[in-house]
Design an enzyme around this catalytic site. Structure first.
Site, PDB file in Angstrom:
ATOM      1  N   HIS A   1       0.798  -1.227   0.000  1.00 51.06           N
ATOM      2  CA  HIS A   1       0.000   0.000   0.000  1.00 51.06           C
ATOM      3  C   HIS A   1       0.830   1.276   0.000  1.00 51.06           C
ATOM      4  O   HIS A   1       0.304   2.367  -0.219  1.00 51.06           O
ATOM      5  CB  HIS A   1      -0.930   0.021   1.222  1.00 51.06           C
ATOM      6  CG  HIS A   1      -0.233   0.324   2.512  1.00 51.06           C
ATOM      7  ND1 HIS A   1       0.479  -0.634   3.203  1.00 51.06           N
ATOM      8  CD2 HIS A   1      -0.114   1.469   3.222  1.00 51.06           C
ATOM      9  CE1 HIS A   1       0.987  -0.096   4.294  1.00 51.06           C
ATOM     10  NE2 HIS A   1       0.656   1.174   4.326  1.00 51.06           N
ATOM     11  N   ARG A   2       2.143   1.197   0.231  1.00 49.71           N
ATOM     12  CA  ARG A   2       2.943   2.418   0.323  1.00 49.71           C
ATOM     13  C   ARG A   2       3.094   3.064  -1.054  1.00 49.71           C
ATOM     14  O   ARG A   2       3.331   2.383  -2.043  1.00 49.71           O
ATOM     15  CB  ARG A   2       4.316   2.136   0.933  1.00 49.71           C
ATOM     16  CG  ARG A   2       4.202   1.723   2.380  1.00 49.71           C
ATOM     17  CD  ARG A   2       5.487   1.811   3.157  1.00 49.71           C
ATOM     18  NE  ARG A   2       5.205   1.453   4.552  1.00 49.71           N
ATOM     19  CZ  ARG A   2       4.754   2.299   5.464  1.00 49.71           C
ATOM     20  NH1 ARG A   2       4.564   3.568   5.147  1.00 49.71           N
ATOM     21  NH2 ARG A   2       4.490   1.886   6.686  1.00 49.71           N
TER      22      ARG A   2
END
Length: 363
Positions: A209-210
């Site tokens: 998700h980064r």
């Protein structure tokens, strides 16, 4: 004693749940301690938020600012304005913030300016990477905090190096593990478990998700390609974060053993974590949970604010280059994995320690 408890994102919910339980327990014992639960609405998916509240038995928030999405600045500003307006009408004795999201920093700033003492749970963790928005949130929050509650001795040492008075730092352990221990017996298989006929230690669990990993199409594709091509024939289960989905939809990825599914609640996701052969992630919190559950973990990042998961636990920090991910997957399947240990005071009693200290200091 009146405490505002701030929560804005799913990791926050996991951390506040045991603190609320500990406050209720003390109140039942006759102590004058009250809380007001404030949901900033930073994570604005109502279904997901509601699911976490229900699963972790968190009471309905007293207030929800519903700030929703936006840039770092606009979201932070919206939270600050909402909390400032609230404090104009009713001011608590303490403002308790957890973790390192925008809500944490925003409410800490507003509380301090309103002469409300700030409690930071999970203080002192540092990655050393100022390209991470969370690192800036941590540093700013800790520069304003009155009571620092740390997960490890390393985090306490970080604060001392930054000039924080040692008498204000309390090494209490990890409240995320309080929640993990409490609910582990309630973990439940998600639909994908039966759909794919999954078995223990027979699949890879992937989460990303980064922004540095998922916003650029070539970065995300390289990670997925490497994982799928080096997973030893095991299915790769990939609960897709909304941020990741935007990029994923632009990619032409087609692997028979890659299974993308919607985000899961706490009980279902941790069921998959507990029984995975390996978890490949860029999340910090998941590395803590895999360490306690003894599950091999590969972190696709260049830095970590949770070094104890590597030095003590089951996590390996491998960077973002494909060859490094491949190297550690080969190591897992051919050589086995290191046997981790559980860090000190990650014993399920951290929230009780926090509330005991607050009562002792405020009485």
């Amino acid at each position: 004693m009146n405490i505002d408890i701030i929560a804005g994102a799913r990791p926050n919910f996991i951390k506040i749940a045991p603190i609320i339980d500990a406050i209720k327990s003390k109140k039942a014992d006759g102590y004058e301690i009250n809380y007001r639960l404030i949901h900033t609405g930073q994570h604005y998916d109502k279904n997901m938020s509601l699911q976490f509240f229900e699963e972790l038995n968190i009471p309905k928030p007293d207030l929800n600012f519903e700030v929703g999405s936006g840039s770092q600045a606009s979201q932070t500003a919206a939270i600050m304005i909402s909390y400032e307006n609230l404090l104009k009408t009713e001011k608590p004795d303490l403002c308790l913030v957890v973790g390192d999201v925008n809500s944490t920093m925003a409410c800490a700033i507003v509380a301090k300016k309103a002469q409300v003492k700030v409690i930071h749970v999970e203080a002192g963790i540092r990655s050393g990477d100022l390209a991470m928005p969370e690192e800036i949130n941590r540093i700013v929050t800790d520069s304003l905090t009155d009571y620092y509650f740390t997960t490890t001795k390393t985090a306490s040492e970080n604060l001392i190096k930054e000039g924080i008075n040692e008498s204000n730092i309390y090494f209490v352990g990890n409240v995320m593990i309080d929640t993990l221990n409490k609910f582990m017996s309630s973990f439940k298989p998600p639909k994908v478990w039966a759909d794919l006929n999954l078995q223990e230690k027979s699949y890879v669990l992937l989460t990303m998700h980064r922004p540095s990993n998922v916003d650029a199409e070539n970065s995300l594709k390289a990670i997925i390609d490497t994982v799928c091509e080096n997973s030893n024939g095991l299915p790769v289960v990939f609960p897709v974060h909304p941020r990741t989905l935007k990029t994923l939809n632009q990619l032409n990825i087609n692997y028979d053993r890659l299974y993308t599914i919607p985000p899961l609640g706490y009980l279902e996701f941790n069921y998959l974590t507990k029984y995975a052969k390996v978890v490949i992630t860029d999340s910090g919190g998941i590395t803590e949970e895999t360490t306690v559950m003894g599950v091999p973990c590969i972190t696709v990042r260049n830095s970590t604010e949770r070094p104890e998961t590597v030095t003590i636990g089951t996590n390996e920090l491998v960077g973002t280059k494909s060859e490094r991910i491949k190297l550690y997957l080969n190591k897992l399947f051919n050589e086995g994995w290191k046997e981790g240990k559980i860090p000190e005071k990650w014993d399920g009693k951290s929230a009780k320690r926090i509330v005991d200290i607050l009562i002792s200091n405020m009485s």
